[in-house]
Design an enzyme around this catalytic site. Structure first.
Site, short mmCIF file in Angstrom:
data_model
loop_
_atom_site.label_atom_id
_atom_site.label_comp_id
_atom_site.label_asym_id
_atom_site.label_seq_id
_atom_site.Cartn_x
_atom_site.Cartn_y
_atom_site.Cartn_z
N SER A 656 -1.77 9.72 3.52
CA SER A 656 -2.40 10.38 4.67
C SER A 656 -3.14 11.66 4.27
CB SER A 656 -1.34 10.71 5.73
OG SER A 656 -0.41 11.64 5.25
N LYS A 699 2.52 16.02 13.36
CA LYS A 699 1.60 16.80 12.52
C LYS A 699 0.80 17.78 13.36
CE LYS A 699 1.13 13.26 8.94
NZ LYS A 699 0.24 12.28 8.28
#
EC number: 3.4.21.53
Length: 803
Positions: A656, A699
């Site tokens: 990611s 996140k």
């Protein structure tokens, strides 16, 4: 150039469940939930597996714990089993024909208990009636008559022998050694001296007559012994007749009641035969029993236990087919056992000590087992497959395999198996067994796969409300108001991180229902509303987020370096998710990139020190493909790059951050600074397309918390892949900040879109003339790479000249 068109509106950051869609004021008004929510595929597979009777079509129910696997299969089985016939009873009987075996007997439901009670009554009557036979006057009279008749025969034999002896001048006398023949003279026995004084002729005559008489005496004694045998046989026959007459009517009643069961009638006949064969045990003992001082004497009374019935499986109390769940599937708990008692230091067992297992109790119905528990218990799994293959349940003493010396043990006749077996386990266990055990796919052909998510439809949301009502009613919890149910459903979507889906992990949902009810009761409210559900969610987070708060403190006091303002070349805020068992959270990590002349390619510092996983390494290697395809068509790449996660001392995995690293490379090569108030997440392919990632909510919320601590200035935000927009289920606080313009979230599809947001400079598109637009990011990168290639070429040429 403004990039507002890529910003997400506050309405796109979460899915809101409208409480107005519920037509109730309290879940107490709702009926109980019937069936299962959102598991149509699994339920269809279960119904198919239960409907087909073939022995190999047993079920494996797979899914994550908490997805409703066990509760669903039990509900379906209980509902189905209620309409199915009750299976027969099973009994174990003593095998009179072969020692060491026990015979199984199948009887219609309820007849097993009847037979056991009637045989218990029979044993009681036998213990009462048989001693009476040998105490009766009739028995004494008949025994006396037989004895008198044979005594008369003995007397006649001895009278004839004695008359013959007298004729031959001998007389019969009794001695210690028995009957002896003594010669006489004048009617008086001869002494030894008188015998010696006889003439030789007289002695020879006496000896000759004595020898003949001795032979006759031996013949008489043989006849006497034969007659004694005949007397004993006739006495035994008389005793058996009396015994049969005394007990015959007891069996006649039973035989009439069980006339249609040939095996029961055969057992009655064996019992009667065995009773007659044991006549010597029932006859009163003669003389005192030897007693050993200090030793407890065992009972001398004859035992009638062998005529009892071991009611092995009694289904008389069932109203349908049995549904059995065995939580501890050890070998003996599943397949039964032979119990023992210690007598005189020896372990003794018999057919009455055969005890059933879960498979016996479930015979004719359904057995549910936890796959993991089955596999960790020795012998159980292999024995289960053996039972399915042979279609019988065999009770064995597994310890025999480990004994050096074979011992005599009971061998019960196996019970025929007719049972549907359901294993419950995780997907990992299912696929491991399917791959490595050839028998597994043969005996567990039906897979019922429970999904961890379901579609977010109006019907499923209404089913959620019914689930809440059922759980509150079952556990006497505070009922929910529509707003409370709506917030609970939103939390379900957050669990699965998808606006279009809801979680099927009802274990977590049930826990939240209990916790929200607890806070509602503690605060004195009658109904659980959105406020109480939110309180339960926050309390749950508070109990688990100690590590998250500690990392936040490190960032705030400068121990962990994170910038949320300004712009820096070759430095990007990447976003990581920390997984701590039952809790996960996101925090930014500074990613720095340095580029320099060389041919080393991409140097991943994390990989060099063995702190990165394979997915992260793959993401870094993809960057070389991107640069080669875009910038190395007309020149070689003469660049080396060093990529590092700053202040990262643990393992790093996942791709990611690959887009984050690519942005850092573009910044370092172009010399354009990157806005530090924007954090980045998303993986990238070799064509520069942004790909979705996991943990997007954590996140975003993690970076928001850092920006909030340092002060929101209206220019900060997070850049996510456009595919992750449907996964957004952010906290209300973040949504409010976005709505007020204090925080932003961008959704991007390509690296070019992202670099424009981060630098404020157009990325530029490849022009027909074969160049990039002047001043664009790609043009600056291409220009720098060309300069590095030329510098490396000149350096190489200079070296050649020196040679």
């Amino acid at each position: 150039m403004t990039m507002n068109h890529k910003k997400l509106a506050a309405e796109a950051l979460s899915w809101q469940c409208d409480p107005a869609q519920f037509e109730f004021a309290s879940t107490a008004e709702l009926p109980p939930l019937e069936g299962t929510i959102g598991q149509d595929r699994a339920v269809t597979a279960i119904e198919f597996g239960l409907g087909i009777r073939d022995g190999g079509f047993n079920l494996f129910v797979l899914g994550e714990p908490g997805s409703g696997r066990s509760s669903t299969i039990r509900k379906l089985l209980n509902r189905r089993a209620a309409d199915e016939p009750v299976p027969d009873d099973w009994c174990y009987l003593n095998d009179f024909k072969e020692t060491g075996r026990a015979v199984c007997l199948r009887l219609p439901t309820g007849r097993g208990k009847e037979l056991q009670k009637e045989m218990e009554a029979l044993v009681t009557r036998l213990a009462e009636e048989i001693p009476k036979v040998f105490e009766s006057k009739e028995y004494e009279q008949q025994k006396g008559q037989i004895a008198a008749a044979y005594q008369e025969k003995h007397r006649q034999l001895f009278e004839r022998l004695e008359a013959e002896a007298n004729r031959n001048r001998f007389v019969l006398q009794r001695s210690v050694s028995g009957l002896v023949l003594v010669p006489t003279k004048g009617g008086q026995p001869l002494s030894q001296q008188e015998y010696e004084e006889l003439s030789d002729e007289e002695r020879e005559g006496l000896d000759r007559s004595g020898s003949e008489l001795q032979e006759h005496l031996a013949e008489v004694m043989r006849q006497v012994r034969d007659q004694e045998k005949e007397m004993r046989a006739e006495t035994t026959k008389m005793e058996k007749e009396l015994l049969l007459y005394a007990i015959g009517h007891l069996f006649e009643d039973l035989e009439a009641r069980y006339g249609e069961h040939a095996q029961v009638l055969e057992h009655f006949a064996d019992c009667k035969k065995d009773l007659l064969d044991r006549i010597d045990e029932f006859r009163p003992s003669e003389g005192p029993t030897l007693a050993i001082p200090g030793l407890k004497q065992l009972s001398q009374e004859p035992s009638f236990d062998r005529y009892r019935v071991n009611l092995f499986i009694d289904n008389s109390e069932l109203t349908g087919a049995p549904v059995v769940y065995e939580a501890n599937p050890t070998y003996f708990n599943v397949f039964g056992r032979l119990e023992h008692v210690i007598q005189m230091g020896n372990a003794i067992t018999n057919f009455t000590m055969i005890k059933p297992g879960a498979l016996h109790r479930a015979n004719g119905g359904y057995l549910i087992l936890d796959c993991r528990e089955v596999l960790i218990n020795v012998f159980t799994y292999e024995a289960l497959k053996r039972s399915i293959r042979k279609r019988e349940i065999r009770i064995e003493d597994m310890a025999e395999q480990f004994r050096l010396i074979a011992t005599v043990s009971l061998k019960p006749q196996p019970v025929p198996l007719d049972c549907k077996i359901i294993l419950i386990g995780t997907p990992q266990l299912y696929y491991l067994l399917y791959q490595f055990d050839q028998d597994f796919r043969k005996y567990f052909k039906v897979k019922a796969d429970f999904d961890r998510m379901m579609k977010n439809t109006w019907e499923n949301v209404q089913q959620y409300a019914l689930f809440v009502a059922s759980k509150c009613r079952e556990e006497s919890l505070r009922h929910f108001a529509p707003s409370g149910v709506a917030r609970l459903v939103e939390y379900s979507a957050r669990l699965i991180e998808d606006q279009g889906r809801l979680s099927s992990r009802f274990l977590d949902i049930a826990d939240l229902i209990r916790e929200a009810s607890h806070y509602t009761e503690r605060h004195g409210h009658e109904l659980v509303g959105a406020e109480q559900v939110e309180l339960a969610i926050e309390a749950r987070i508070y109990r688990s987020n100690k590590v998250e708060e500690r990392i936040q403190e490190f960032i705030e006091d400068g121990t962990l370096l994170v910038d949320t303002q300004g712009a820096v070349v070759g430095q990007v805020n990447g976003l990581s998710v920390y997984m701590l068992g039952d809790y996960s959270f996101g925090k930014p990590s500074r990613v720095t990139v340095r580029t320099f002349l060389g041919k080393g390619g991409m140097i991943n510092i994390e990989r060099e020190v063995k702190l990165s996983g394979p997915s992260h390494d793959k993401g870094v290697l993809i960057l070389s493909g991107f640069f080669g395809e875009r910038f190395a068509q007309d020149k070689p790449l003469a660049v080396a790059a060093s990529i590092c996660f700053e202040q990262s001392y643990g393992g790093v995995d996942g791709d990611s951050a690959s887009s984050t690293e690519l942005y850092g490379l573009l910044s370092s090569l172009s010399g354009l600074p990157i806005r530090q108030g924007i954090a980045v997440t998303g993986s990238v392919n070799q064509r520069g397309q942004i790909q979705p990632i996991g943990g997007v909510n954590e996140k975003i919320e993690g970076f928001y918390a850092v920006c909030k601590a340092f002060g929101l200035n209206g220019e900060q935000g997070v850049m996510i892949p456009v595919q992750n927009v449907k996964n957004l289920m952010l906290k209300p606080e973040v949504i409010t900040a976005v709505r007020e313009g204090r925080f932003h979230i961008w959704a991007v599809t390509t690296i070019d879109e992202g670099i424009e947001i981060l630098t404020g400079v157009p990325a530029g598109e490849w022009q027909a003339g074969g160049s990039w637009p002047e001043g664009s990011v790609n043009a600056l990168v291409d220009q720098r790479l060309r300069q590095m290639a030329e510098a490396l070429h000149k350096f190489g040429a200079g070296k050649e000249g020196e040679k």
